[in-house]
Each structure stands twice: as structure tokens, then as C-alpha cells.
Write an enzyme that holds these catalytic residues in place. Structure first.
Site, short mmCIF file in Angstrom:
data_model
loop_
_atom_site.label_atom_id
_atom_site.label_comp_id
_atom_site.label_asym_id
_atom_site.label_seq_id
_atom_site.Cartn_x
_atom_site.Cartn_y
_atom_site.Cartn_z
N SER A 167 0.83 -1.21 0.02
CA SER A 167 -0.06 -0.07 0.09
C SER A 167 1.01 1.05 -0.24
O SER A 167 2.09 1.19 0.17
CB SER A 167 -1.06 0.16 1.06
OG SER A 167 -1.55 1.29 1.46
N TYR B 128 -3.58 -0.82 9.79
CA TYR B 128 -2.97 -1.02 8.17
C TYR B 128 -2.09 -0.64 8.02
O TYR B 128 -1.12 -1.43 7.33
CB TYR B 128 -4.35 -0.20 7.67
CG TYR B 128 -4.41 -0.58 6.30
CD1 TYR B 128 -4.81 -1.56 5.59
CD2 TYR B 128 -3.70 0.53 5.23
CE1 TYR B 128 -5.13 -1.78 4.32
CE2 TYR B 128 -3.80 0.13 4.01
CZ TYR B 128 -4.48 -0.78 3.30
OH TYR B 128 -4.50 -1.18 2.09
P1 NAD Z 1 -11.65 -5.17 -1.48
O1 NAD Z 1 -12.44 -5.06 -0.18
O2 NAD Z 1 -12.37 -4.79 -2.75
O3 NAD Z 1 -11.58 -6.88 -1.60
C1 NAD Z 1 -10.72 -7.54 -0.74
C2 NAD Z 1 -11.23 -9.02 -1.03
O4 NAD Z 1 -10.52 -9.90 0.11
C3 NAD Z 1 -12.31 -9.58 -1.35
O5 NAD Z 1 -12.45 -10.51 -2.31
C4 NAD Z 1 -12.73 -10.08 0.28
O6 NAD Z 1 -13.90 -10.96 0.09
C5 NAD Z 1 -11.44 -10.64 0.51
N1 NAD Z 1 -11.37 -10.89 1.85
C6 NAD Z 1 -11.75 -9.92 2.72
N2 NAD Z 1 -11.71 -10.48 4.08
C7 NAD Z 1 -11.21 -11.97 3.95
C8 NAD Z 1 -11.16 -12.90 4.77
N3 NAD Z 1 -11.17 -12.85 5.99
N4 NAD Z 1 -10.91 -14.13 4.22
C9 NAD Z 1 -10.76 -14.20 2.99
N5 NAD Z 1 -10.78 -12.96 1.95
C10 NAD Z 1 -11.26 -12.13 2.41
O7 NAD Z 1 -10.23 -4.53 -1.34
P2 NAD Z 1 -9.24 -4.40 -2.63
O8 NAD Z 1 -9.08 -2.65 -2.72
O9 NAD Z 1 -9.57 -5.19 -3.82
O10 NAD Z 1 -7.90 -4.62 -1.68
C11 NAD Z 1 -7.13 -5.75 -2.02
C12 NAD Z 1 -5.96 -5.53 -1.44
O11 NAD Z 1 -5.20 -4.37 -1.89
C13 NAD Z 1 -5.85 -5.54 -0.07
O12 NAD Z 1 -4.74 -5.97 0.71
C14 NAD Z 1 -5.67 -3.93 0.13
O13 NAD Z 1 -5.42 -3.76 1.36
C15 NAD Z 1 -4.96 -3.61 -0.91
N6 NAD Z 1 -4.96 -2.07 -1.21
C16 NAD Z 1 -6.05 -1.63 -1.60
C17 NAD Z 1 -5.93 -0.25 -1.97
C18 NAD Z 1 -7.22 0.40 -2.48
O14 NAD Z 1 -7.05 1.56 -2.74
N7 NAD Z 1 -8.23 -0.23 -2.94
C19 NAD Z 1 -4.68 0.43 -1.88
C20 NAD Z 1 -3.75 -0.04 -1.44
C21 NAD Z 1 -3.55 -1.37 -1.15
#
Ligand code: NAD
Length: 257
Positions: free
Chosen positions: A149, A162
Site C-alpha cells: 500500500s 493497516y
Molecule cells: P476489497 O475489499 O474490494 O477486496 C478484498 C478481497 O479480500 C475481497 O474479495 C474479500 O472478500 C476478500 N477478503 C476480505 N476478508 C477476507 C477474509 N477474512 N478471508 C478471505 N478473504 C477475505 O479490497 P481491494 O481494494 O481489492 O484490496 C485488495 C488488496 O489491496 C488489500 O490487501 C488492500 O489492502 C490492498 N490495497 C487496496 C487499495 C485500494 O485503494 N483499494 C490500496 C492499497 C492497497
């Protein structure tokens, strides 16, 4: 043989966590289009949306159900053994599943600390360990990509667990790269900027915060799952065989400011 074959994932098998939506779904679809088969892991009982999209692309996708907050190291070892049986091997792991909890640091609850640490770093380590063991057993080497991130580089506001977990992902990426290069395992991370997914819905719904964020992104837009999918394909392919231990920002220039 075309030079572009180095970027192909034909014949590769990937294990991707958090594939029901967002970046994990985007990465899965990218891998499928690059020629890989994907085993997805999610706690959602069904992953119809991702499965349907993969089917439309004519690819192969199987989903396993696991709660990656509650999973023990033994559960993760068993999950990897189950995943290996599906397509016979593993070549790529993407530690994508992750959560965020927002609360003032002075009031931050034990649950908001431990749940985030459990999935964002504990599971990342023990799943990488189980997959690393499999790569060594296969004698093939392999790729590990974790989703970090901007908060692997910055402090953030009201998200202490986080920030702690994502900073740890960046450190762990370097640590594992050092130990596992000798096994031909490359370990890297992708640090997405602000991406339009469920993870940032709360932020994007807050007009003031959303405006401040957008104003600061040099690219002038929020990122999409597709923006992360292509760099993930690159890090999963043999085109990146001499890249290891690094966390690549995919942020529309956010960190450059
Ligand atoms: P999201 O919430 O849209 O998707 C997260 C996914 O993880 C979903 O498919 C969800 O069902 C799954 N998940 C959540 N809890 C779970 C659990 N307990 N067991 C199994 N699966 C689980 O989030 P995203 O934005 O797609 O994020 C994906 C990754 O990218 C994460 O690690 C997040 O921290 C990171 N990230 C996202 C952003 C952003 O701006 N969206 C930025 C930096 C990093």
C-alpha cells in the site's frame, strides 16, 4: 519465439487470495488472459462473479473457501496442499486479501488491531511459507507477489493497524527475497495508490476527503483493478526474473509528489 513470450503465463498455475471482487478479481482476470490457471481463495461462500468473468474469457478458475483472518498456519499449509491438487502444481502466489479498519488511534480497539494484522501480515507470512515450501519441493522456484500500500511508505490517518501491517509487508518482501533467491523464488510487492474498490468506498463517499485525494494524484484519477493487473502479470512472469525484494508503486504518481 517472440520476445513477448517472456511476459506470458501460459502453463502457469496461480494461487490468488481475495478473488471475489476488487484488485484480486482484476489480477485473476489479468492472469487468465496471460494464459495462467487460477485457484482463488475467499471467505465469501460463492465467487460467481469472478467465475463467470473467467468463463467468458475461456479460462480455468477454481475457488476455495477460507477465512484468512481466522486461519492458523496449519490451516494455510492444508489450503496450499488442497490448491496443489487442483492443477497439479503452483508457480505464483498473490497475497491480495486484506482489510482496513478506521478509528482514532486513541480509541483504536483490540479487534481492529488484531483482525487487520491477522489477515494483512500473519496470513501473508504463513501462506508464503507454505507456498515457498511447495516451490522448494517442486524444485521449480516460483513467484510471490504481495499487495502492499501507499501506507508501506507513509503513515496514513486513523488506520494504525493497516499502516503497521502494510509496512511489515514491505519488510517481509525483502526478508523472504534474501532467503529464497537461492531457490529461484522471486518475492515482490505491489503498492497500489488510491484504487476505486470496496476497500476505499468509505473514503470515496466522503466528498471532502475524496476531493483532497483526487487533487493530490498526479494522474488525476483513482486507479482501477486493471491498473494493478498488468504489473502483477509482469511480476508473475519470467520477464521479471531478476527483480526480487522490491515493492513497486502503482499509484498514478502519488509518491512522486
Ligand atoms: P476489497 O475489499 O474490494 O477486496 C478484498 C478481497 O479480500 C475481497 O474479495 C474479500 O472478500 C476478500 N477478503 C476480505 N476478508 C477476507 C477474509 N477474512 N478471508 C478471505 N478473504 C477475505 O479490497 P481491494 O481494494 O481489492 O484490496 C485488495 C488488496 O489491496 C488489500 O490487501 C488492500 O489492502 C490492498 N490495497 C487496496 C487499495 C485500494 O485503494 N483499494 C490500496 C492499497 C492497497
Amino acid at each position: 519465439m517472440s520476445y513477448l513470450n517472456k511476459f506470458s503465463l501460459k502453463g502457469k498455475v496461480a494461487l490468488v487470495t481475495g478473488t471475489s471482487t476488487g484488485l484480486g478479481q482484476g489480477i485473476t482476470l489479468g492472469f487468465i488472459q496471460a494464459g495462467a490457471k487460477v485457484v482463488g481463495v475467499d471467505y465469501m461462500p460463492t465467487q460467481d462473479d469472478t467465475a463467470e468473468k473467467v468463463k467468458a474469457l475461456g479460462g480455468e478458475f477454481t475457488s476455495l473457501q477460507a477465512d484468512l483472518i481466522k486461519a492458523t498456519p496449519e490451516d494455510l499449509q492444508a489450503l496450499v496442499e488442497k490448491a496443489v491438487k487442483i492443477y497439479g502444481k503452483l508457480d505464483i502466489l498473490v497475497n491480495n486479501a486484506g482489510i482496513i479498519r478506521r478509528e482514532d488511534a486513541l480509541d483504536f480497539s483490540k479487534e481492529n488491531w488484531y483482525d487487520v494484522m491477522a489477515i494483512n501480515i500473519d496470513t501473508v507470512f504463513f501462506l508464503s511459507q507454505a507456498v515457498g515450501r511447495q516451490y522448494v519441493k517442486q524444485g521449480t522456484g516460483g513467484k510471490i507477489i504481495s499487495i502492499a500500500s501507499m501506507l508501506s511508505y507513509q503513515g496514513g490517518i486513523r488506520v494504525p493497524s493497516y499502516t503497521a501491517s502494510k509496512s511489515a509487508v514491505k519488510g517481509l518482501t525483502m526478508a523472504l527475497a534474501n532467503e529464497w533467491s537461492k531457490h529461484n523464488i522471486q518475492v515482490n510487492a505491489i503498492a497500489p495508490g488510491y484504487m476505486a474498490t470496496n476497500n476505499t468506498k468509505q473514503l470515496r463517499d466522503d466528498e471532502t476527503r475524496a476531493g483532497q485525494i483526487l487533487e493530490r494524484i498526479p494522474a488525476g484519477r483513482w486507479g482501477t483493478p486493471e491498473d494493478v493487473a498488468a504489473p502483477a502479470v509482469f511480476l508473475a512472469s519470467s520477464a521479471s526474473d531478476y527483480i526480487t525484494g522490491f515493492t513497486i508503486a502503482v499509484d498514478g504518481g502519488w509518491l512522486a509528489r
